[in-house]
Design a protein around this motif. Structure first.
Motif, PDB file in Angstrom:
ATOM      1  N   HIS A  35       0.837  -1.208   0.000  1.00  0.00           N
ATOM      2  CA  HIS A  35       0.000   0.000   0.000  1.00  0.00           C
ATOM      3  C   HIS A  35       0.867   1.252   0.000  1.00  0.00           C
ATOM      4  N   ASP A  36       1.874   1.274   0.864  1.00  0.00           N
ATOM      5  CA  ASP A  36       2.760   2.435   0.939  1.00  0.00           C
ATOM      6  C   ASP A  36       3.547   2.637  -0.355  1.00  0.00           C
ATOM      7  N   LEU A  37       3.962   1.542  -0.975  1.00  0.00           N
ATOM      8  CA  LEU A  37       4.648   1.652  -2.271  1.00  0.00           C
ATOM      9  C   LEU A  37       3.727   2.250  -3.326  1.00  0.00           C
ATOM     10  N   ASN A  38       2.515   1.761  -3.375  1.00  0.00           N
ATOM     11  CA  ASN A  38       1.551   2.253  -4.361  1.00  0.00           C
ATOM     12  C   ASN A  38       1.204   3.715  -4.165  1.00  0.00           C
ATOM     13  N   ASN A  39       1.366   4.197  -2.949  1.00  0.00           N
ATOM     14  CA  ASN A  39       1.061   5.594  -2.656  1.00  0.00           C
ATOM     15  C   ASN A  39       2.316   6.451  -2.512  1.00  0.00           C
ATOM     16  N   ASP A  40       3.450   5.912  -2.940  1.00  0.00           N
ATOM     17  CA  ASP A  40       4.724   6.632  -2.949  1.00  0.00           C
ATOM     18  C   ASP A  40       5.064   7.220  -1.576  1.00  0.00           C
ATOM     19  N   LEU A  41       4.905   6.400  -0.548  1.00  0.00           N
ATOM     20  CA  LEU A  41       5.156   6.861   0.810  1.00  0.00           C
ATOM     21  C   LEU A  41       6.478   6.349   1.380  1.00  0.00           C
ATOM     22  N   ILE A  42       7.234   5.618   0.572  1.00  0.00           N
ATOM     23  CA  ILE A  42       8.472   5.017   1.057  1.00  0.00           C
ATOM     24  C   ILE A  42       9.643   5.468   0.184  1.00  0.00           C
ATOM     25  N   GLU A  43      10.667   5.930   0.848  1.00  0.00           N
ATOM     26  CA  GLU A  43      11.876   6.322   0.137  1.00  0.00           C
ATOM     27  C   GLU A  43      12.709   5.071  -0.150  1.00  0.00           C
ATOM     28  N   GLU A  44      13.653   5.212  -1.055  1.00  0.00           N
ATOM     29  CA  GLU A  44      14.463   4.081  -1.525  1.00  0.00           C
ATOM     30  C   GLU A  44      15.182   3.358  -0.386  1.00  0.00           C
ATOM     31  N   GLU A  45      15.844   4.100   0.479  1.00  0.00           N
ATOM     32  CA  GLU A  45      16.592   3.472   1.584  1.00  0.00           C
ATOM     33  C   GLU A  45      15.659   2.761   2.556  1.00  0.00           C
ATOM     34  N   GLN A  46      14.522   3.363   2.837  1.00  0.00           N
ATOM     35  CA  GLN A  46      13.543   2.718   3.709  1.00  0.00           C
ATOM     36  C   GLN A  46      13.062   1.410   3.088  1.00  0.00           C
ATOM     37  N   PHE A  47      12.796   1.450   1.796  1.00  0.00           N
ATOM     38  CA  PHE A  47      12.327   0.241   1.114  1.00  0.00           C
ATOM     39  C   PHE A  47      13.360  -0.875   1.222  1.00  0.00           C
ATOM     40  N   LYS A  48      14.617  -0.542   1.008  1.00  0.00           N
ATOM     41  CA  LYS A  48      15.673  -1.554   1.093  1.00  0.00           C
ATOM     42  C   LYS A  48      15.705  -2.190   2.481  1.00  0.00           C
ATOM     43  N   GLN A  49      15.569  -1.364   3.507  1.00  0.00           N
ATOM     44  CA  GLN A  49      15.566  -1.887   4.879  1.00  0.00           C
ATOM     45  C   GLN A  49      14.331  -2.761   5.121  1.00  0.00           C
ATOM     46  N   TYR A  50      13.164  -2.263   4.714  1.00  0.00           N
ATOM     47  CA  TYR A  50      11.922  -3.004   4.938  1.00  0.00           C
ATOM     48  C   TYR A  50      11.914  -4.330   4.192  1.00  0.00           C
ATOM     49  N   ILE A  51      12.346  -4.320   2.952  1.00  0.00           N
ATOM     50  CA  ILE A  51      12.279  -5.544   2.158  1.00  0.00           C
ATOM     51  C   ILE A  51      13.258  -6.585   2.711  1.00  0.00           C
ATOM     52  N   GLN A  52      14.425  -6.127   3.168  1.00  0.00           N
ATOM     53  CA  GLN A  52      15.397  -7.064   3.769  1.00  0.00           C
ATOM     54  C   GLN A  52      14.823  -7.672   5.050  1.00  0.00           C
ATOM     55  N   LEU A  53      14.226  -6.839   5.876  1.00  0.00           N
ATOM     56  CA  LEU A  53      13.615  -7.315   7.112  1.00  0.00           C
ATOM     57  C   LEU A  53      12.512  -8.332   6.816  1.00  0.00           C
ATOM     58  N   GLU A  54      11.665  -8.014   5.862  1.00  0.00           N
ATOM     59  CA  GLU A  54      10.560  -8.918   5.534  1.00  0.00           C
ATOM     60  C   GLU A  54      11.060 -10.211   4.878  1.00  0.00           C
ATOM     61  N   GLN A  55      12.129 -10.143   4.107  1.00  0.00           N
ATOM     62  CA  GLN A  55      12.698 -11.367   3.534  1.00  0.00           C
ATOM     63  C   GLN A  55      13.178 -12.286   4.659  1.00  0.00           C
ATOM     64  N   ASN A  56      13.829 -11.710   5.656  1.00  0.00           N
ATOM     65  CA  ASN A  56      14.274 -12.497   6.809  1.00  0.00           C
ATOM     66  C   ASN A  56      13.090 -13.075   7.579  1.00  0.00           C
ATOM     67  N   ASN A  57      12.064 -12.246   7.798  1.00  0.00           N
ATOM     68  CA  ASN A  57      10.878 -12.708   8.523  1.00  0.00           C
ATOM     69  C   ASN A  57      10.189 -13.859   7.787  1.00  0.00           C
ATOM     70  N   VAL A  58      10.063 -13.716   6.480  1.00  0.00           N
ATOM     71  CA  VAL A  58       9.402 -14.760   5.692  1.00  0.00           C
ATOM     72  C   VAL A  58      10.199 -16.061   5.762  1.00  0.00           C
ATOM     73  N   ALA A  59      11.509 -15.976   5.683  1.00  0.00           N
ATOM     74  CA  ALA A  59      12.344 -17.181   5.770  1.00  0.00           C
ATOM     75  C   ALA A  59      12.178 -17.866   7.128  1.00  0.00           C
ATOM     76  N   LEU A  60      12.137 -17.075   8.196  1.00  0.00           N
ATOM     77  CA  LEU A  60      11.942 -17.651   9.531  1.00  0.00           C
ATOM     78  C   LEU A  60      10.561 -18.282   9.676  1.00  0.00           C
ATOM     79  N   ILE A  61       9.557 -17.637   9.126  1.00  0.00           N
ATOM     80  CA  ILE A  61       8.200 -18.178   9.198  1.00  0.00           C
ATOM     81  C   ILE A  61       8.101 -19.473   8.403  1.00  0.00           C
ATOM     82  N   GLU A  62       8.696 -19.493   7.225  1.00  0.00           N
ATOM     83  CA  GLU A  62       8.672 -20.718   6.422  1.00  0.00           C
ATOM     84  C   GLU A  62       9.301 -21.872   7.193  1.00  0.00           C
ATOM     85  N   GLU A  63      10.411 -21.596   7.846  1.00  0.00           N
ATOM     86  CA  GLU A  63      11.088 -22.636   8.628  1.00  0.00           C
ATOM     87  C   GLU A  63      10.195 -23.118   9.770  1.00  0.00           C
ATOM     88  N   SER A  64       9.598 -22.191  10.471  1.00  0.00           N
ATOM     89  CA  SER A  64       8.737 -22.533  11.598  1.00  0.00           C
ATOM     90  C   SER A  64       7.511 -23.334  11.145  1.00  0.00           C
TER      91      SER A  64
END
Length: 184
Positions: free
Chosen positions: A117-146
C-alpha cells in the motif's frame, strides 16, 4: 461550471504528478506475499485442534508416567513407553511453535500488505524500502522454517501418537485404578 472544471484540472494535475511505482519493488513484495500464501497453505494442512489437544494430552501423560506410574512393567511395556517417549520433542515443538507461527503468518501478511500500500502511494523512500524488504525477507524465511517444522512434526508424529495413545491411556487408567485400591 467553472468550479468543476478547476477541480477536474486539479485532480488531473495531481494524478499526473504522482511518481510511478517501481514494478521491481512491487514484484519483490508480491514474491514475499506469494511465499507467505504458500506457508498458509502448508499450515492449513495441520489440524490445529487435533495437534494442540494431542500435544497437551501427551504432556499430561508424560508427567503421570514420569512421576506417578508405579506399576511393575514387562520389557514389552517398557519398550512401548520408550517409543512413546521418543515423540516428545516433536510434540513439544507442535505445542510450542503452532501458536507463534500462526501469529507470525498473520502479522507478516499484514505488514506486506501495508508495504505494498505504501509503495503504491509513494510513501516510502528508496533506503527505507531496502531496509523493509530485507527485514521482511528475513521474517518470511523464519516463518517458512517454523511452519515447515510444525507441519513435518505433525505429519510424522500425529499418526504415531494416534496409534500409541489408546494403549498409553489404558495403561495409565489401570495404574490409577490400582493406586486407588485400598492397601492390604
Amino acid at each position: 461550471m467553472k468550479l468543476s472544471t478547476i477541480l477536474f484540472s486539479a485532480l488531473l494535475l495531481l494524478f499526473a504528478c504522482q511518481a510511478e511505482v517501481d514494478p521491481a519493488k512491487l514484484e519483490k513484495v508480491d514474491a514475499l506475499k506469494s511465499r507467505i500464501d504458500s506457508s498458509y497453505e502448508t499450515f492449513a494442512q495441520v489440524d490445529s485442534a487435533k495437534a494442540m489437544a494431542s500435544s497437551k494430552h501427551y504432556a499430561e501423560n508424560m508427567v503421570y508416567i514420569k512421576s506417578d506410574y508405579r506399576d511393575t512393567i514387562s520389557k514389552e511395556i517398557a519398550d512401548f513407553f520408550d517409543e512413546y517417549y521418543s515423540i516428545r520433542k516433536a510434540m513439544k515443538l507442535i505445542g510450542g511453535k503452532y501458536g507463534k507461527a500462526s501469529r507470525e503468518l498473520r502479522t507478516t501478511k499484514s505488514r506486506l500488505d501495508n508495504l505494498e500500500h505504501d509503495l503504491n502511494n509513494d510513501l516510502i523512500e528508496e533506503e527505507q524500502f531496502k531496509q523493509y524488504i530485507q527485514l521482511e525477507q528475513n521474517n518470511v524465511a523464519l516463518i517458512e522454517e517454523s511452519v515447515n517444522d510444525v507441519y513435518h512434526a505433525y505429519q510424522t508424529v500425529q499418526p504415531m501418537y494416534d496409534r500409541m495413545n489408546p494403549r498409553i491411556d489404558s495403561l495409565i487408567a489401570e495404574s490409577k485404578r490400582k493406586a486407588a485400591l485400598p492397601k492390604e
